[in-house]
Enzyme design. Structure first.
Site, PDB file in Angstrom:
ATOM      1  CB  SER A 128      11.503  -8.618  -0.686  1.00  0.00           C
ATOM      2  OG  SER A 128      12.489  -8.207   0.563  1.00  0.00           O
ATOM      3  CE  LYS A 182       8.698  -6.925  -0.609  1.00  0.00           C
ATOM      4  NZ  LYS A 182       8.498  -5.098  -1.458  1.00  0.00           N
ATOM      5  CG  HIS A 185       9.006 -10.266   3.113  1.00  0.00           C
ATOM      6  ND1 HIS A 185       8.916  -8.563   2.744  1.00  0.00           N
ATOM      7  CD2 HIS A 185       9.940 -11.172   3.178  1.00  0.00           C
ATOM      8  CE1 HIS A 185      10.140  -8.895   3.384  1.00  0.00           C
ATOM      9  NE2 HIS A 185      10.951 -10.103   3.127  1.00  0.00           N
ATOM     10  CG  ASN A 186       7.465  -4.907   3.179  1.00  0.00           C
ATOM     11  OD1 ASN A 186       8.280  -6.063   1.888  1.00  0.00           O
ATOM     12  ND2 ASN A 186       7.489  -4.765   2.201  1.00  0.00           N
ATOM     13  CD  GLU A 189      11.399  -5.322   5.428  1.00  0.00           C
ATOM     14  OE1 GLU A 189      11.537  -5.826   4.585  1.00  0.00           O
ATOM     15  OE2 GLU A 189      11.228  -3.348   5.740  1.00  0.00           O
TER      16      GLU A 189
HETATM   17  P1  NDP Z   1      10.118   5.285  -8.098  1.00  0.00           P
HETATM   18  O1  NDP Z   1       9.102   4.751  -6.784  1.00  0.00           O
HETATM   19  O2  NDP Z   1      11.121   6.765  -7.472  1.00  0.00           O
HETATM   20  O3  NDP Z   1       9.679   5.688  -8.970  1.00  0.00           O
HETATM   21  C1  NDP Z   1      10.472   6.036 -10.127  1.00  0.00           C
HETATM   22  C2  NDP Z   1      10.449   6.194 -11.654  1.00  0.00           C
HETATM   23  O4  NDP Z   1       8.809   5.755 -11.412  1.00  0.00           O
HETATM   24  C3  NDP Z   1      11.021   6.956 -12.542  1.00  0.00           C
HETATM   25  O5  NDP Z   1      11.694   6.216 -13.614  1.00  0.00           O
HETATM   26  C4  NDP Z   1       9.935   7.378 -13.009  1.00  0.00           C
HETATM   27  O6  NDP Z   1      10.122   7.838 -14.482  1.00  0.00           O
HETATM   28  C5  NDP Z   1       8.696   6.635 -13.140  1.00  0.00           C
HETATM   29  N1  NDP Z   1       7.272   7.804 -13.687  1.00  0.00           N
HETATM   30  C6  NDP Z   1       6.072   8.174 -12.512  1.00  0.00           C
HETATM   31  N2  NDP Z   1       5.413   7.773 -12.860  1.00  0.00           N
HETATM   32  C7  NDP Z   1       5.108   8.068 -13.723  1.00  0.00           C
HETATM   33  C8  NDP Z   1       4.373   7.896 -14.411  1.00  0.00           C
HETATM   34  N3  NDP Z   1       3.386   8.422 -14.348  1.00  0.00           N
HETATM   35  N4  NDP Z   1       4.197   7.809 -16.024  1.00  0.00           N
HETATM   36  C9  NDP Z   1       5.419   6.685 -16.195  1.00  0.00           C
HETATM   37  N5  NDP Z   1       6.506   6.715 -15.150  1.00  0.00           N
HETATM   38  C10 NDP Z   1       6.721   7.244 -14.092  1.00  0.00           C
HETATM   39  O7  NDP Z   1      11.175   4.358  -8.019  1.00  0.00           O
HETATM   40  P2  NDP Z   1      11.726   2.669  -7.213  1.00  0.00           P
HETATM   41  O8  NDP Z   1      13.038   2.606  -8.419  1.00  0.00           O
HETATM   42  O9  NDP Z   1      12.479   3.670  -6.466  1.00  0.00           O
HETATM   43  O10 NDP Z   1      11.211   1.850  -7.270  1.00  0.00           O
HETATM   44  C11 NDP Z   1       9.652   1.192  -8.025  1.00  0.00           C
HETATM   45  C12 NDP Z   1       8.875  -0.093  -7.491  1.00  0.00           C
HETATM   46  O11 NDP Z   1       9.552  -0.595  -6.847  1.00  0.00           O
HETATM   47  C13 NDP Z   1       7.676   0.976  -6.634  1.00  0.00           C
HETATM   48  O12 NDP Z   1       6.797   0.525  -6.787  1.00  0.00           O
HETATM   49  C14 NDP Z   1       8.706   0.957  -4.885  1.00  0.00           C
HETATM   50  O13 NDP Z   1       7.417   1.051  -4.231  1.00  0.00           O
HETATM   51  C15 NDP Z   1       9.626  -0.003  -5.306  1.00  0.00           C
HETATM   52  N6  NDP Z   1      10.141  -0.096  -4.522  1.00  0.00           N
HETATM   53  C16 NDP Z   1      10.546  -1.580  -3.588  1.00  0.00           C
HETATM   54  C17 NDP Z   1      11.636  -2.191  -3.078  1.00  0.00           C
HETATM   55  C18 NDP Z   1      12.139  -3.246  -3.100  1.00  0.00           C
HETATM   56  O14 NDP Z   1      12.852  -3.957  -1.538  1.00  0.00           O
HETATM   57  N7  NDP Z   1      11.750  -4.449  -2.825  1.00  0.00           N
HETATM   58  C19 NDP Z   1      13.107  -0.973  -3.048  1.00  0.00           C
HETATM   59  C20 NDP Z   1      12.399   0.177  -3.258  1.00  0.00           C
HETATM   60  C21 NDP Z   1      10.872   0.324  -3.983  1.00  0.00           C
HETATM   61  P3  NDP Z   1      10.713   9.469 -14.410  1.00  0.00           P
HETATM   62  O15 NDP Z   1      12.306   9.126 -14.837  1.00  0.00           O
HETATM   63  O16 NDP Z   1      10.379  10.017 -16.131  1.00  0.00           O
HETATM   64  O17 NDP Z   1      10.451  10.198 -13.569  1.00  0.00           O
END
Ligand code: NDP
Length: 492
Positions: A128, A182, A185-186, A189
Site C-alpha cells: 500500500s 491489504k 486495509h483498503n 481506507e
Molecule cells: P497495471 O495494473 O496497469 O498492469 C500493467 C502491467 O501488466 C504492464 O506491465 C503489462 O504489460 C502487464 N500485463 C498485463 N497483462 C499481462 C499479461 N497477460 N501477461 C504479462 N504481462 C501483462 O499496472 P500497475 O502498475 O498500475 O499495477 C500493478 C499491480 O499493482 C496491480 O495489481 C494493481 O492493482 C496494483 N496496484 C497497487 C497500487 C497500490 O497502491 N498498492 C496502486 C496501483 C496499482 P505490458 O506493458 O506488456 O502491457
C-alpha cells in the site's frame, strides 16, 4: 546469475518497486511483456542503481542468484496466472514467486497451494502507498510460507516505509493472509475517506462553510488525534481552486466516486465470515449510490417533496458544531477500525491464519494511505508490535482486547465523543444530509452494548415460520413453540 531479485511487469507500480530495490543497493533484473517499458526504465532511471534488462522470462530467471526471487507486478487477475504458468517451468525447488499486486486472497490461496506442490514458494504480498509509496517506501504485508520470509523478508523490510526505526513490513500469516490484510486495509481506507466526506458535507450544508474555510478546519484537525495522511490531503484538495473557472476544484469535480474492487471484496468477505463490517460496507454502498447519476437525477425530481426547508439553519454556535463533527468523525473512524480488525480475526479462524493485530497495526503506521497517529495508539492497545507473537487462528493474544473499543484509551475516547456523535447524527437526519457511516457506526456501537436486542423477537419469528427453535434466558436447551397447534412449548 547474480541479480538479487527479478521484477516482471514494469508499469508504474512495478517500475517504482524495482527502482526502490535498486536504490537500496540490490541488483534488480527487469522484465516486461513488451520490451518498451524495460528500455524506458533503464533509459530514465538506470543511473539510480544496478539493473539487468532482460527480454524474456527465461533470461530474467537466468539472471537471478538462487534462491531466485521473482516479483510479479502485472495487472491483477488472469495476467498473474498467465505469468505464473510461464514462470513455473523455469524455476527450481526453493525459488520464490512473489505477487505484489492487488490480487484477491482466494486467488493467492489457490496459487500458493498449486506452487507448493511443485516445491516453489508463492508469496502474496500486500503493498500500500500508491505510486509514491512503491518508490519511496510502502507499507508491505507479506503472506505465504513462513520459511520464505527468511530469504525475502530482509529485502522487503529494506524497501518498506520506516516508522521510528521499525520497518512497515512483517510476515503476517500463511498463504493469502498478506493480500487479505491489504484488502482490509483498503476497506478501512474506504470508510476513512467516507467519514471525512460526511464531515465535509455536514460542515458545508449545515454550517455553510465553504471549501476554503474547511481547508483550515481540516488543517487544524490534523493537529488533533485525527492527524493522518487522509486528513492532510483533504485540506489540500479543499483549498485547490480550479484555474479555469476560479471555483473550488471540489465543486467542479463530478460527484461520482470510483472504485477498483478492494472495498467491495472487504464487504463481501465480511459477510462471508459473519463479521459485522457495516461501516466499511456502507462506505462501499455510498460510492455505488453516488455512481448512479441518472437515478439520482430522477430522484431529485420525483422525490423532491419535503426537501425545501428541511435544512436546519446554521447552528448558532458554529465552533461547537465543528467540534461535534470532529468528535463524530473520530468515533466513527474508530468503529471502522474495530470492525476491520474484527473481521481479521474472523477470517483468521476461517482460513487458519495466525494474525497478530498489534503487529498488523504497526505496519499501517507509515507508507500506506491510512497512515495516522491513531495507528500507533491502536498498535499499543494490542500489545505493541511483536513479530514473534502468533496467536491461535481466530483468537487474540493474551492481553489483547476482544474488540478495539474495549481498550481503555478508546472506551474513554468514545464516551467523551458520544454526546457530540449523537447530536451530529440527529442534526444530519433532521437536515436531510446523508451520513451512512456516521449513523451506521453509531448503530454498531449502540448495538454492541445494548442490554437486550430485538434479536429475541427475530428468533420468535424464525421459530414461528420455520421451526428454527430458540434458546431461553433461564435454562439450557433448544425450544420450539407449537405455533400452529396449542402453542405449548416443547424442548427439541
Ligand atoms: P497495471 O495494473 O496497469 O498492469 C500493467 C502491467 O501488466 C504492464 O506491465 C503489462 O504489460 C502487464 N500485463 C498485463 N497483462 C499481462 C499479461 N497477460 N501477461 C504479462 N504481462 C501483462 O499496472 P500497475 O502498475 O498500475 O499495477 C500493478 C499491480 O499493482 C496491480 O495489481 C494493481 O492493482 C496494483 N496496484 C497497487 C497500487 C497500490 O497502491 N498498492 C496502486 C496501483 C496499482 P505490458 O506493458 O506488456 O502491457
Amino acid at each position: 546469475g547474480t541479480a538479487d531479485i527479478g521484477v516482471t511487469g514494469l508499469a508504474v507500480m512495478g517500475a517504482n518497486l524495482a527502482r526502490n530495490f535498486a536504490r537500496n543497493g540490490y541488483t534488480v533484473a527487469l522484465h516486461n511483456r513488451s520490451r518498451a517499458r524495460t528500455d524506458a526504465l533503464v533509459a530514465e532511471h538506470g543511473h539510480e542503481g544496478e539493473f539487468v534488462a532482460t527480454e524474456t522470462l527465461e533470461e530474467l530467471v537466468q539472471s537471478l542468484a538462487a534462491p531466485r526471487r521473482v516479483l510479479i507486478m502485472v495487472k491483477a487477475g488472469q495476467p498473474v496466472d498467465d505469468v505464473i504458468e510461464q514462470l513455473v517451468p523455469l524455476l527450481e525447488t526453493g525459488d520464490i514467486v512473489i505477487d505484489a499486486g492487488n490480487s484477491h486472497y482466494e486467488d493467492t490461496r489457490r496459487r500458493e497451494a498449486a506452487l507448493a506442490e511443485k516445491g516453489l514458494h508463492f508469496v502474496g504480498v500486500g503493498v500500500s502507498g500508491g505510486e509514491e509509496g512503491a518508490l519511496n517506501g510502502p507499507a508491505i504485508m507479506p503472506g505465504g510460507p513462513k520459511e520464505s520470509y527468511t530469504a525475502l523478508g530482509p529485502m522487503l523490510e529494506k524497501i518498506a516505509a520506516d516508522f521510528d526505526g521499525e520497518p512497515c513490513c512483517a510476515w503476517v500469516g500463511t498463504d493469502g493472509a498478506g493480500h487479505y490484510v491489504k484488502m482490509v486495509h483498503n476497506g478501512i481506507e474506504y470508510a476513512d475517506m467516507q467519514v471525512i466526506g460526511e464531515a465535509y458535507d455536514l460542515l458545508r450544508q449545515v454550517a455553510g462553510m465553504e471549501p476554503e474555510e474547511q481547508a483550515q478546519v481540516f488543517t487544524a484537525w490534523n493537529q488533533t488525534d485525527l492527524a493522518s495522511y487522509l486528513i492532510e490531503i483533504t485540506a489540500e484538495v479543499l483549498s485547490q481552486v480550479d484555474a479555469e473557472t476560479g471555483r473550488p476544484l471540489v465543486d467542479v469535480i463530478v460527484d461520482e466516486a470510483g472504485q477498483k474492487g478492494t472495498g467491495r471484496w472487504t464487504a463481501i468477505s465480511g459477510l462471508d465470515v459473519g463479521s459485522p463490517v457495516a461501516a466499511i460496507a456502507e462506505s462501499v454502498f455510498a460510492r455505488s449510490l453516488s455512481s448512479q447519476p441518472q437515478v439520482r437525477a430522477r430522484a431529485r425530481e420525483l422525490l423532491a417533496a419535503g426537501t425545501e426547508g428541511s435544512g436546519t439553519p446554521a447552528p448558532s454556535d458554529r465552533e461547537a458544531f465543528v467540534e461535534d463533527v470532529r468528535q463524530a468523525l473520530f468515533a466513527s473512524k474508530l468503529v471502522a477500525y474495530a470492525q476491520g480488525l474484527d473481521m481479521l480475526s474472523a477470517a483468521a479462524a476461517e482460513y487458519g491464519w495466525s494474525l497478530d493485530l498489534g503487529t498488523i497495526a504497526s505496519l499501517w503506521r507509515d507508507g500506506c494511505i491510512i497512515r495516522a497517529d491513531l495507528l500507533d495508539v491502536i498498535m499499543r492497545a494490542f500489545g505493541g508490535r511483536d513479530t514473534d507473537r502468533h496467536p491461535e487462528p481466530g483468537t487474540r493474544a493474551e492481553g489483547q482486547p476482544a474488540n478495539l473499543l474495549f481498550a481503555p484509551e478508546f472506551t474513554q475516547a468514545i464516551a467523551e465523543a458520544l454526546p457530540s456523535w449523537r447530536r451530529v447524527v440527529a442534526t444530519a437526519v433532521a437536515a436531510g444530509v446523508p451520513v451512512p457511516v456516521f449513523s451506521s457506526a453509531l448503530a454498531y456501537y449502540d448495538g454492541l452494548r445494548a442490554e437486550r436486542l430485538p434479536a429475541a423477537l427475530i428468533q420468535g419469528q424464525r421459530d414461528f415460520f420455520g421451526a428454527h427453535t430458540y434458546r431461553r434466558t433461564d435454562r439450557d436447551g433448544s425450544f420450539h413453540t407449537q405455533w400452529s397447534g396449542d402453542r405449548t412449548e416443547v424442548q427439541s
